[in-house]
Design an enzyme around this catalytic site. Structure first.
Site, PDB file in Angstrom:
ATOM      1  N   HIS A  31     -10.297  -5.383  -2.971  1.00  0.00           N
ATOM      2  CA  HIS A  31      -9.067  -5.328  -2.345  1.00  0.00           C
ATOM      3  C   HIS A  31      -9.087  -5.820  -0.887  1.00  0.00           C
ATOM      4  CE1 HIS A  31     -10.097  -1.113  -2.061  1.00  0.00           C
ATOM      5  NE2 HIS A  31      -9.360  -1.142  -1.026  1.00  0.00           N
ATOM      6  N   PHE A  32      -8.098  -6.739  -0.386  1.00  0.00           N
ATOM      7  CA  PHE A  32      -7.857  -6.729   1.197  1.00  0.00           C
ATOM      8  C   PHE A  32      -6.551  -6.369   1.574  1.00  0.00           C
ATOM      9  CE2 PHE A  32     -10.833 -10.492   1.628  1.00  0.00           C
ATOM     10  CZ  PHE A  32     -11.279 -10.693   0.262  1.00  0.00           C
ATOM     11  N   HIS A  33      -6.983  -5.492   2.406  1.00  0.00           N
ATOM     12  CA  HIS A  33      -5.680  -4.951   3.241  1.00  0.00           C
ATOM     13  C   HIS A  33      -5.163  -5.926   4.339  1.00  0.00           C
ATOM     14  CE1 HIS A  33      -6.758  -0.603   2.473  1.00  0.00           C
ATOM     15  NE2 HIS A  33      -7.972  -1.117   2.352  1.00  0.00           N
TER      16      HIS A  33
ATOM     17  N   HIS B 230     -15.865   3.267   3.627  1.00  0.00           N
ATOM     18  CA  HIS B 230     -14.640   3.555   3.663  1.00  0.00           C
ATOM     19  C   HIS B 230     -13.876   3.097   2.412  1.00  0.00           C
ATOM     20  CE1 HIS B 230     -15.241   5.464   7.435  1.00  0.00           C
ATOM     21  NE2 HIS B 230     -15.813   4.480   7.956  1.00  0.00           N
TER      22      HIS B 230
ATOM     23  N   ASN C  37     -13.070  -3.253   2.505  1.00  0.00           N
ATOM     24  CA  ASN C  37     -14.135  -2.459   2.530  1.00  0.00           C
ATOM     25  C   ASN C  37     -14.819  -2.280   1.133  1.00  0.00           C
ATOM     26  OD1 ASN C  37     -12.915  -1.145   4.721  1.00  0.00           O
ATOM     27  ND2 ASN C  37     -11.568   0.011   3.534  1.00  0.00           N
TER      28      ASN C  37
ATOM     29  N   ASP D 101       0.862  -1.291   0.037  1.00  0.00           N
ATOM     30  CA  ASP D 101       0.005  -0.091  -0.038  1.00  0.00           C
ATOM     31  C   ASP D 101       0.814   1.238  -0.110  1.00  0.00           C
ATOM     32  OD1 ASP D 101      -3.315   0.272   0.978  1.00  0.00           O
ATOM     33  OD2 ASP D 101      -1.581   1.985   0.995  1.00  0.00           O
ATOM     34  N   ILE D 102       0.690   2.425  -0.840  1.00  0.00           N
ATOM     35  CA  ILE D 102       1.347   3.435  -0.994  1.00  0.00           C
ATOM     36  C   ILE D 102       1.344   4.284   0.336  1.00  0.00           C
ATOM     37  CG2 ILE D 102      -0.409   4.953  -2.225  1.00  0.00           C
ATOM     38  CD1 ILE D 102       2.076   5.430  -4.252  1.00  0.00           C
TER      39      ILE D 102
HETATM   40  P1  AMP Z   1      -9.832   1.478   0.524  1.00  0.00           P
HETATM   41  O1  AMP Z   1     -10.053   2.746   1.387  1.00  0.00           O
HETATM   42  O2  AMP Z   1     -10.051   0.190   1.279  1.00  0.00           O
HETATM   43  O3  AMP Z   1     -10.464   1.662  -1.055  1.00  0.00           O
HETATM   44  O4  AMP Z   1      -8.355   1.506   0.350  1.00  0.00           O
HETATM   45  C1  AMP Z   1      -7.659   2.001  -0.743  1.00  0.00           C
HETATM   46  C2  AMP Z   1      -6.167   1.612  -0.521  1.00  0.00           C
HETATM   47  O5  AMP Z   1      -5.419   1.713  -1.831  1.00  0.00           O
HETATM   48  C3  AMP Z   1      -5.613   2.995   0.355  1.00  0.00           C
HETATM   49  O6  AMP Z   1      -4.936   2.269   1.423  1.00  0.00           O
HETATM   50  C4  AMP Z   1      -4.598   3.382  -0.477  1.00  0.00           C
HETATM   51  O7  AMP Z   1      -3.443   3.937   0.105  1.00  0.00           O
HETATM   52  C5  AMP Z   1      -4.273   2.314  -1.541  1.00  0.00           C
HETATM   53  N1  AMP Z   1      -3.429   2.841  -2.642  1.00  0.00           N
HETATM   54  C6  AMP Z   1      -4.146   4.066  -3.596  1.00  0.00           C
HETATM   55  N2  AMP Z   1      -3.489   3.973  -4.609  1.00  0.00           N
HETATM   56  C7  AMP Z   1      -2.410   3.216  -4.505  1.00  0.00           C
HETATM   57  C8  AMP Z   1      -1.119   2.955  -5.372  1.00  0.00           C
HETATM   58  N3  AMP Z   1      -1.069   3.742  -6.584  1.00  0.00           N
HETATM   59  N4  AMP Z   1      -0.399   2.134  -5.027  1.00  0.00           N
HETATM   60  C9  AMP Z   1      -0.623   1.331  -3.740  1.00  0.00           C
HETATM   61  N5  AMP Z   1      -1.721   1.490  -2.750  1.00  0.00           N
HETATM   62  C10 AMP Z   1      -2.635   2.470  -3.345  1.00  0.00           C
END
Ligand code: AMP
Length: 137
Positions: free
Chosen positions: A99-101, A92, A86, A30-31
């Site tokens: 995607h899974f964090h 959120h 989410n 995650d960025i």
């Molecule tokens: P969500 O709130 O569950 O939709 O989380 C989206 C996640 O994507 C966030 O934690 C961002 O930091 C991450 N994110 C967005 N753009 C990128 C990217 N280019 N590379 C890696 N992670 C990203």
């Protein structure tokens, strides 16, 4: 479904720090991490929410997630970890691609903070609700 930044990452149009890739699944850092090692695990299938995912993609994600968790644990020495997923902007979700964090919880407290205001399950209402959910599957 509208293209997203994760679609661009899957196609290699923008870079990522790749952790794992196979024909159906990609995992990358995650960025904007909540803690170092915060990793995203995504299906290559372009669907916005988990309930829309095909059984094939769901199975592929399920196979990879524990492996990524093991990798995050070993790499970070975390004291625990959360898997967060989410669905919908009200919940959120910002990037509308499933995607899974995988978020390590570090000994210093970094990681996911959770507000959890629990209610109490009523027996009769619970029976009815469980039935309705089962019927909706
Ligand atoms: P969500 O709130 O569950 O939709 O989380 C989206 C996640 O994507 C966030 O934690 C961002 O930091 C991450 N994110 C967005 N753009 C990128 C990217 N280019 N590379 C890696 N992670 C990203």
């Amino acid at each position: 479904m509208a293209d997203t930044i994760f679609g661009k990452i899957i196609r290699g149009e923008i870079p990522c720090h790749r952790v794992y890739e196979d024909a159906q699944v990609l995992a990358f850092l995650d960025i904007f991490p909540l803690a170092p090692g915060h990793t995203l695990v995504i299906p290559k299938e372009a669907k916005a929410t988990l309930g829309e995912l095909s059984d094939e993609s769901a199975a592929a994600i399920g196979r990879v997630l524990p492996r990524v968790c093991r990798g995050v644990e070993r790499a970070t020495g975390c004291v625990g970890y959360n898997v967060l997923q989410n669905n919908g902007s009200a919940a959120h979700q910002v990037v509308m691609h499933v995607h899974f964090h995988v978020i390590p919880k570090l000994a210093d407290g970094r990681g996911l903070g959770i507000g959890w205001e629990a209610g109490k399950l009523d027996g009769a209402a619970g029976a009815e609700l469980a039935k309705r959910i089962a019927e909706g599957m």
